[in-house]
Scaffold this motif. Structure first.
Motif, PDB file in Angstrom:
ATOM      1  N   SER A  61       0.657  10.112 -13.859  1.00 43.08           N
ATOM      2  CA  SER A  61      -0.761  10.027 -14.145  1.00 43.08           C
ATOM      3  C   SER A  61      -1.178   9.953 -15.330  1.00 43.08           C
ATOM      4  CB  SER A  61      -1.702  10.939 -13.249  1.00 43.08           C
ATOM      5  OG  SER A  61      -2.798  10.999 -13.570  1.00 43.08           O
ATOM      6  N   GLU A  67      -2.412   7.023 -17.735  1.00 41.55           N
ATOM      7  CA  GLU A  67      -3.887   6.892 -18.427  1.00 41.55           C
ATOM      8  C   GLU A  67      -3.701   6.494 -19.825  1.00 41.55           C
ATOM      9  OE1 GLU A  67      -6.513  10.321 -17.701  1.00 41.55           O
ATOM     10  OE2 GLU A  67      -6.858  10.414 -19.913  1.00 41.55           O
ATOM     11  N   HIS A 106      -6.378   0.843   0.499  1.00 37.92           N
ATOM     12  CA  HIS A 106      -5.528   1.608  -0.566  1.00 37.92           C
ATOM     13  C   HIS A 106      -6.162   2.624  -1.438  1.00 37.92           C
ATOM     14  CE1 HIS A 106      -4.418  -2.612   0.487  1.00 37.92           C
ATOM     15  NE2 HIS A 106      -3.386  -1.935   0.881  1.00 37.92           N
ATOM     16  N   LEU A 107      -5.182   3.642  -2.230  1.00 36.72           N
ATOM     17  CA  LEU A 107      -5.509   4.531  -2.919  1.00 36.72           C
ATOM     18  C   LEU A 107      -5.536   4.474  -4.300  1.00 36.72           C
ATOM     19  CD1 LEU A 107      -6.526   7.748  -3.104  1.00 36.72           C
ATOM     20  CD2 LEU A 107      -4.340   8.086  -2.371  1.00 36.72           C
ATOM     21  N   VAL A 108      -6.440   4.627  -5.072  1.00 40.11           N
ATOM     22  CA  VAL A 108      -6.039   4.807  -6.520  1.00 40.11           C
ATOM     23  C   VAL A 108      -6.430   6.177  -7.062  1.00 40.11           C
ATOM     24  CG1 VAL A 108      -6.889   4.015  -8.912  1.00 40.11           C
ATOM     25  CG2 VAL A 108      -6.599   2.461  -7.239  1.00 40.11           C
ATOM     26  N   LEU A 109      -5.223   6.805  -7.758  1.00 39.78           N
ATOM     27  CA  LEU A 109      -5.414   8.134  -7.915  1.00 39.78           C
ATOM     28  C   LEU A 109      -5.677   8.277  -9.282  1.00 39.78           C
ATOM     29  CD1 LEU A 109      -5.179  11.341  -6.944  1.00 39.78           C
ATOM     30  CD2 LEU A 109      -2.940  11.007  -7.809  1.00 39.78           C
ATOM     31  N   VAL A 110      -6.621   9.176  -9.825  1.00 36.97           N
ATOM     32  CA  VAL A 110      -6.833   9.424 -11.129  1.00 36.97           C
ATOM     33  C   VAL A 110      -7.109  10.776 -11.462  1.00 36.97           C
ATOM     34  CG1 VAL A 110      -8.395   8.678 -13.156  1.00 36.97           C
ATOM     35  CG2 VAL A 110      -8.348   7.315 -10.829  1.00 36.97           C
ATOM     36  N   TYR A 170       1.526  -5.072   0.813  1.00 39.18           N
ATOM     37  CA  TYR A 170       0.818  -4.641  -0.701  1.00 39.18           C
ATOM     38  C   TYR A 170       1.354  -4.959  -1.798  1.00 39.18           C
ATOM     39  CZ  TYR A 170      -2.392  -2.154  -3.562  1.00 39.18           C
ATOM     40  OH  TYR A 170      -3.413  -1.847  -4.518  1.00 39.18           O
ATOM     41  N   THR A 195     -10.169  -0.831  -1.524  1.00 39.75           N
ATOM     42  CA  THR A 195      -9.529   0.299  -2.343  1.00 39.75           C
ATOM     43  C   THR A 195     -10.432   1.502  -2.695  1.00 39.75           C
ATOM     44  OG1 THR A 195      -7.967  -1.142  -3.448  1.00 39.75           O
ATOM     45  CG2 THR A 195      -8.273   0.856  -4.390  1.00 39.75           C
ATOM     46  N   HIS A 200      -3.154   1.674 -14.434  1.00 41.66           N
ATOM     47  CA  HIS A 200      -4.025   2.421 -13.123  1.00 41.66           C
ATOM     48  C   HIS A 200      -2.826   2.651 -12.096  1.00 41.66           C
ATOM     49  CE1 HIS A 200      -7.242  -0.148 -14.695  1.00 41.66           C
ATOM     50  NE2 HIS A 200      -7.441   1.030 -15.115  1.00 41.66           N
ATOM     51  N   LEU A 201      -3.124   3.853 -11.105  1.00 44.25           N
ATOM     52  CA  LEU A 201      -1.951   4.096 -10.461  1.00 44.25           C
ATOM     53  C   LEU A 201      -2.505   4.080  -8.985  1.00 44.25           C
ATOM     54  CD1 LEU A 201       0.376   6.026  -9.432  1.00 44.25           C
ATOM     55  CD2 LEU A 201      -0.988   7.935  -9.895  1.00 44.25           C
ATOM     56  N   VAL A 202      -1.788   3.472  -8.136  1.00 42.89           N
ATOM     57  CA  VAL A 202      -2.105   3.397  -6.663  1.00 42.89           C
ATOM     58  C   VAL A 202      -0.836   4.290  -6.047  1.00 42.89           C
ATOM     59  CG1 VAL A 202      -2.407   0.967  -7.231  1.00 42.89           C
ATOM     60  CG2 VAL A 202      -1.415   1.928  -4.933  1.00 42.89           C
ATOM     61  N   LEU A 203      -1.248   5.378  -5.313  1.00 44.30           N
ATOM     62  CA  LEU A 203      -0.465   6.137  -4.925  1.00 44.30           C
ATOM     63  C   LEU A 203      -0.058   5.882  -3.367  1.00 44.30           C
ATOM     64  CD1 LEU A 203       0.902   8.832  -5.496  1.00 44.30           C
ATOM     65  CD2 LEU A 203      -0.910  10.108  -4.154  1.00 44.30           C
ATOM     66  N   VAL A 204       0.896   5.956  -2.878  1.00 43.11           N
ATOM     67  CA  VAL A 204       1.173   5.511  -1.547  1.00 43.11           C
ATOM     68  C   VAL A 204       2.295   6.679  -0.881  1.00 43.11           C
ATOM     69  CG1 VAL A 204       1.843   4.036   0.162  1.00 43.11           C
ATOM     70  CG2 VAL A 204       1.279   3.237  -2.205  1.00 43.11           C
TER      71      VAL A 204
END
Lengths: 309, 309
Positions: B71, B75, A80-84, B98, A44, B80-84
């Motif tokens: 987001s 927060e 995988h992508l965690v966006l912050v 996933y 990730t 937490h945010l995983v973006l797809v």
DNA sequence: CTGAAAGCGCTTACAG
DNA sequence: CTGAAAGCGCTTACAG
């Protein structure tokens, strides 16, 4: 079972096959939390977007484009992508905490400001970090200086005498470099610089253009450090009764979609936005999964000539 | 130690204090993978964005706004945010995998198309899912019908006789509902509908406007199902020599930033884009952390009158 | 090539 | 109130 799932070579074909059948029948999916607990990898990556609210909230497509590129490249590599998008100090602290907790293999930092306390903290903790915009750690940037110079040269080459610029914010690497490119090219052409500074927004471009018109009414060309400001400048020029490109030639930077839809359509410097995202991922993965080397990237820019100059 | 870190009430004050000191001194951060392995919770939410490439890649700020809202809310709640952004079938399979692996507590689905195989799969697997746009599972939507009707009523109320619409794609809930709102209001006002269909993009708006001008040259007002198409329509009207609003009144939908910068500035229906994101999170967390009830939300829309109508 | 066992870093009954 | 132990679901030496 584990050896089959993870594709170890040393498994008897028939054993492998029966395990695979069972996996398929039961719809078994490995628990990633358990796996990363022992492997210490998470597959990730965190993408941290920080920018002043007025730019982030705006409809500028830069961030969306970067996200898209990052997302694409990550999907292709099964990561995988965690966006912050941290809001203020507490937001940054949460990220620091999250990253420290070992939830990601690395961090992609897209920040507009030059200094960044979060960046320093992460680096100090030994977290792999890649920045967008040149920095003293692995980064992905575009040739802002070359692009800006190309814009000025195009303007000078087409006979413009008094070429001004609306620069971007000077706490931003791109803002600084695009101004440098402008100055370099002007110096080489033995011209005197005329500079106003904006904030990369439409409104700031409009205001900067008005100011230029007041301070240097003789100008016949303007290089804007991004397209949003160019769109604002276009409006200010029209309001002032100056025709584009007849009276004043205008060049932008970025080549966002909107640049094709202005009247006249905007001549601008193309920046490969989604590529920035893709390269950010590649540089990071080289750091974590590859040979660990810093192979920072500078992507080329190019001028696209439309109607405004 | 675990009891102190997780704030159990039954810990002697002095013991608690000395543990806290040690935590602070050592910079201890709990490993989330280990925690979620035993708790079966991840405090992570997946945001899945799927849309046809031409809209996703465009500079329309809808998706960026939703991401921003999601987001922010996440927060604030320490999630937490995983973006797809799945590209094609393999992308969707990866998400399914996933999510099945238990990496997220729930899924936020922002998809433009009405039918969605991924959605059905996730629901069947028992994954908590919230959609943007009304659906037969928990959702967050805006009052598209009411907004469209308000636009038409404004047009009719200001004396426009022949009111056309440029509708959105009809495989999209918002596209359908905004057309319904238009038709309802027209019927109530005893007017005949004049409909062209676009794709929510500038170009499609421009083309649809040209077609309307051919088919119903007597029109004196157009309601566009989103601002991007309205911007395209504005261009087509100007090219055709029709003045806005004098000859033709124009109303959009969304109130994106660009709507304030067109000439004339666009009258449009305000849609609280970031709120959609925030509410998506709230509805999902009520499902997973709250009482488990489906409390779908429909957010209000309102008309903002500027210059174009 | 393969089975049995240890251990990744936590949480949470279970006794006391 | 608190210590010791089991167990979450994996991977990976270690023997054989």
């Amino acid at each position: 079972v584990s050896r089959v799932v993870n594709n170890w070579p040393t498994v008897a074909p028939q054993l492998r096959e029966s395990v695979q059948r069972a996996v398929a029948d039961l719809g078994y999916v490995p628990n990633l939390a358990a796996r990363s607990l022992v492997t210490q990898r998470t597959d990730t990556v965190a993408l941290v977007l920080s920018a002043p609210a007025d730019r982030m909230y705006s409809d500028e497509p830069f961030f969306a484009g970067v996200i898209r590129g990052v997302s694409q490249e990550l999907e292709a590599r099964h990561k995988h992508l965690v966006l912050v998008q941290p809001t203020g100090f507490t937001g940054e602290q949460q990220i620091e905490h999250y990253v420290s907790a070992g939830h990601v293999d690395g961090v992609l930092l897209v920040s507009t400001a030059g200094s960044n306390p979060l960046r320093d903290t992460l680096v100090r903790k030994g977290v792999p970090v890649v920045c967008s915009g040149r920095a003293n750690l692995p980064f992905v940037d575009v040739d802002n200086i070359g692009g800006a110079s190309a814009a000025v040269n195009h303007l000078a080459g087409s006979g413009r005498r008094r070429i001004a610029t609306i620069a971007g914010p000077q706490d931003n690497v791109a803002g600084v470099d695009r101004l440098t490119g402008y100055r370099d090219a002007m110096r080489q052409a033995r011209r005197r610089s005329i500079v106003a500074v904006g904030e990369f927004t439409r409104d700031s471009g409009m205001n900067a253009m008005r100011q230029l018109l007041d301070d240097a009414p003789e100008l016949d060309a303007v290089f804007c450090a991004n397209d949003m400001m160019a769109i604002g400048a276009l409006r200010a020029l029209r309001d002032a009764g100056r025709r584009v490109p007849d009276d004043v030639a205008l060049v932008g930077f970025d080549d966002i979609d909107a640049a094709r839809y202005t009247e006249p359509a905007l001549t601008t410097v193309v920046q490969p936005i989604a590529d920035i995202g893709r390269q950010l991922v590649r540089v990071l993965l080289r750091l974590t999964d590859g040979d660990g080397s810093d192979q920072s990237v500078v992507l080329p820019t190019s001028l696209v000539v439309r109607e405004s100059a």
